[in-house]
Write an enzyme that holds these catalytic residues in place. Structure first.
Site, PDB file in Angstrom:
ATOM      1  N   VAL A 165       0.685  -1.259  -0.006  1.00 58.52           N
ATOM      2  CA  VAL A 165       0.165   0.047  -0.175  1.00 58.52           C
ATOM      3  C   VAL A 165       0.840   1.476  -0.004  1.00 58.52           C
ATOM      4  CG1 VAL A 165      -2.128  -1.119   1.090  1.00 58.52           C
ATOM      5  CG2 VAL A 165      -0.159   0.050   2.569  1.00 58.52           C
TER       6      VAL A 165
ATOM      7  N   SER B  64      -8.229   4.390  14.998  1.00 59.64           N
ATOM      8  CA  SER B  64      -8.033   3.699  16.306  1.00 59.64           C
ATOM      9  C   SER B  64      -8.304   4.713  17.203  1.00 59.64           C
ATOM     10  CB  SER B  64      -6.277   3.298  16.515  1.00 59.64           C
ATOM     11  OG  SER B  64      -6.385   2.804  17.559  1.00 59.64           O
TER      12      SER B  64
ATOM     13  N   TYR C 265       2.098   5.440  16.074  1.00 56.93           N
ATOM     14  CA  TYR C 265       0.941   4.642  15.825  1.00 56.93           C
ATOM     15  C   TYR C 265      -0.070   5.878  16.072  1.00 56.93           C
ATOM     16  CZ  TYR C 265      -3.046   1.235  15.896  1.00 56.93           C
ATOM     17  OH  TYR C 265      -4.164   0.710  15.752  1.00 56.93           O
TER      18      TYR C 265
END
Length: 256
Positions: free
Chosen positions: A58, A149, A162
């Site tokens: 990706v 998230s 993250y």
């Protein structure tokens, strides 16, 4: 959008949330193409659901472009795209020895999670905007669903990269939805909480149970099927656009 017989792409569809989504969409009648780097797992799931597997990085524009071409050749142009590809290596900004996190390590997470999602979304949207609307009473051309998230809002110690990557996904939802509105393309984001993904499955059973009890209700880890159900609802409901939906059982993450 009626999902039956629509061509769909699931990036990161070889495991976890993506695999559950691929299965659920295929069960609902969609023609599903799985984009993933893991050829063995991706091909196995594609075979199970009667779909197509495209080995894809990706983060590589050429790889995504070819995968979109291959998926369209198999199923027709995609009107549904779900981005689930992601990594979550824990790393503190400054480690125990006082050394800074290497920028390359930080960027590796951002490149897969944020840039990878953008890469698939942008190239899929470029193809999708050329499609005819679904019908005279429905100007919709497609829907794109990204995965953030709860770390985008409640990032824990060790999740700087993250959380930054998932925060970026959440932040781009509205501006991209506004841009795509003139084409009849909806853009949504799901922000899952603690889910039983391959990372969680690698933990001992007692650790999984302990984490699950932290969720107010239901007091368990999320099942990837729960995520897939929300994907189907978003596809079905044309008024869902430009929003980030927390799918987390009301959890708010502690600092660590």
């Amino acid at each position: 959008m009626n999902i039956s017989q629509q061509a769909a792409i699931v990036a990161g569809g070889a495991s976890g949330l993506g695999a559950a989504t691929a299965r659920a969409m295929a069960a609902a009648g969609a023609k599903v193409a799985i984009f993933d780097r893991n050829a063995e797992a991706g091909q196995a799931i594609a075979q199970q659901i009667g779909g197509t597997f495209c080995q894809t990085d990706v983060t590589d524009p050429a790889s995504v472009a070819q995968a979109i071409i291959d998926a369209a050749a198999a199923h027709g142009p995609a009107r549904i795209v779900v981005n689930c590809a992601g990594i979550a290596p824990p790393a503190k900004v400054v480690n125990r020895d006082g050394d800074a996190l290497p920028l390359a390590d930080f960027m590796a997470t951002v490149n897969v999670n944020l840039a990878g999602s953008f890469n698939v979304m942008a190239q899929a949207a470029a193809a999708m905007q050329r499609l005819d609307p679904l019908g005279p009473q429905n100007e919709e051309r497609g829907v794109i669903i990204n995965t953030a998230s709860v770390a985008a809002y409640d990032g824990q110690i060790g999740q700087a990269a993250y959380a930054a990557s998932k925060g970026g996904i959440a932040a781009m939802t509205l501006p991209v939805a506004r841009e795509m509105a003139r084409f009849g393309i909806r853009v949504m984001t799901i922000a899952p909480g603690l889910f039983l993904t391959p990372l969680m499955e690698s933990l001992p059973a007692d650790a999984q149970e302990s984490l699950g009890r932290q969720v107010p209700f239901p007091p368990r880890l999320g099942d990837p099927a729960d995520y897939a159900k929300l994907v189907l609802s978003i596809v079905d409901n044309i008024m869902l656009n430009g929003e980030v939906i927390r799918l987390d059982g009301a959890i708010r993450m502690a600092p660590k």
